[in-house]
Design an enzyme around this catalytic site. Structure first.
Site, PDB file in Angstrom:
ATOM      1  CG  HIS A  18      -1.927  -1.117   1.199  1.00  0.00           C
ATOM      2  ND1 HIS A  18      -2.783  -1.351   2.250  1.00  0.00           N
ATOM      3  CD2 HIS A  18      -2.199  -2.069   0.263  1.00  0.00           C
ATOM      4  CE1 HIS A  18      -3.543  -2.406   1.968  1.00  0.00           C
ATOM      5  NE2 HIS A  18      -3.190  -2.859   0.764  1.00  0.00           N
TER       6      HIS A  18
ATOM      7  CG  HIS B 247      -7.510  -3.201  -2.256  1.00  0.00           C
ATOM      8  ND1 HIS B 247      -7.000  -2.151  -1.526  1.00  0.00           N
ATOM      9  CD2 HIS B 247      -6.774  -4.294  -1.915  1.00  0.00           C
ATOM     10  CE1 HIS B 247      -6.009  -2.589  -0.758  1.00  0.00           C
ATOM     11  NE2 HIS B 247      -5.854  -3.887  -0.979  1.00  0.00           N
TER      12      HIS B 247
ATOM     13  CG  ASP C 285      -3.109  -4.997  -3.057  1.00  0.00           C
ATOM     14  OD1 ASP C 285      -2.752  -4.090  -2.284  1.00  0.00           O
ATOM     15  OD2 ASP C 285      -3.860  -5.927  -2.710  1.00  0.00           O
TER      16      ASP C 285
ATOM     17  CG  HIS D 138       0.130  -9.374  -2.427  1.00  0.00           C
ATOM     18  ND1 HIS D 138       0.208  -8.092  -2.919  1.00  0.00           N
ATOM     19  CD2 HIS D 138      -0.770  -9.334  -1.416  1.00  0.00           C
ATOM     20  CE1 HIS D 138      -0.602  -7.306  -2.216  1.00  0.00           C
ATOM     21  NE2 HIS D 138      -1.202  -8.047  -1.308  1.00  0.00           N
TER      22      HIS D 138
END
Length: 276
Positions: free
Chosen positions: A78, A235, A239, A261
């Site tokens: 973030h 979001h 990311d 991720h």
């Protein structure tokens, strides 16, 4: 175009979502060509951890970086997203522990503070790497692609793979010419599914989590209320910007679906291998 750093230092603190500890970060201006560097200031002398793809050590529910001495920082995505999203090239980020604060689950707190203190244009020109051919990375049913482009743009899809009745697939687009990171991407909060909570806690994760730190997708509704109709895909895009900030600035058209991720960092490495 020239490189930029922040004009003044600032400090923010908050709960670290996984450990539940109070965490503090301080962002400082940095010299041209520094890039983004984390400093663990809870050890003496402090440990430097560069924000680069080769330092990724864990991608379970966040991105973790580790240096050659074994010191790590996690939940960096973030903050990296806010720094890259707000056009900052060079910054030192002091952190007083192993995990950065989650704030409200978005990057608004950091991005807004960067906007408030302002940026300083530096004397060295900013350069972008370029992609010469399409690349694609897949993991299960998820994928990320990069196509050659004269700018950086993103198109990210969230798939309703849990088949929740009220939830639809979402797609979000962003580029730095037509859109505003601070208002369009930064407010989008992290999320989890209600059915995951006990499992994640049993693994020692989300020990500090509450509804102040993100959103929960329940069986019948999302709570608290969404900030955007496509907050989940926004979001995911937030990311992705953060994880790809582990590479030098580049131009490409990025398309992805079902990102994580793990996938983001696999893609970042493959992208770096194909940038010139």
């Amino acid at each position: 175009m020239y490189q930029k750093t922040i004009r003044n230092s600032f400090t923010l603190d908050g709960i670290a979502i996984h450990s539940g500890n109070l965490s503090e970060i301080t962002l400082h201006s940095a010299q041209p060509n520094t890039g983004i560097i984390f400093r663990r200031v809870d050890v003496d002398p402090y440990e430097i951890i560069e924000a680069k793809i080769g330092n990724v050590s864990n991608t379970e529910r966040c991105t973790q970086l580790r240096n050659n001495h074994g010191y790590s920082v996690s939940m960096v995505e973030h903050t990296l997203s806010a720094v890259r999203g707000m056009g900052i090239d060079n910054v030192l980020i002091d952190v007083n522990g192993e995990e950065l604060p989650i704030f409200d689950g978005s990057s608004t707190c950091i991005a807004a503070k960067i906007s408030e203190v302002g940026h300083l244009q530096q004397e060295i020109k900013k350069t972008y790497l370029h992609l010469q051919q399409k690349i694609r990375v897949e993991h299960g049913n998820s994928f990320l692609e990069a196509h050659p482009s004269s700018m950086i743009s993103y198109c990210v899809c969230f798939k309703n793979e849990h088949k929740i009745a009220y939830l639809s697939d979402q797609t979000s687009n962003f580029n730095f010419i037509e859109n505003n990171y601070l208002t369009d991407i930064a407010p989008a909060r992290t999320f989890c599914f209600e059915e995951e909570i006990m499992y994640l806690k049993s693994k020692g994760l989300i020990q500090g989590a509450s509804l102040e730190h993100g959103i929960v997708i329940g069986e019948k509704k999302i709570y608290p209320n969404s900030r955007f109709h496509d907050e989940l895909s926004r979001h995911k895009l937030l990311d992705l910007i953060g994880d790809l900030a582990l590479n030098p600035p580049f131009h490409a058209r990025i398309i992805g679906s079902g990102t994580s991720h793990y996938l983001n960092t696999l893609f970042a490495q493959e992208l770096l291998n194909n940038l010139i």
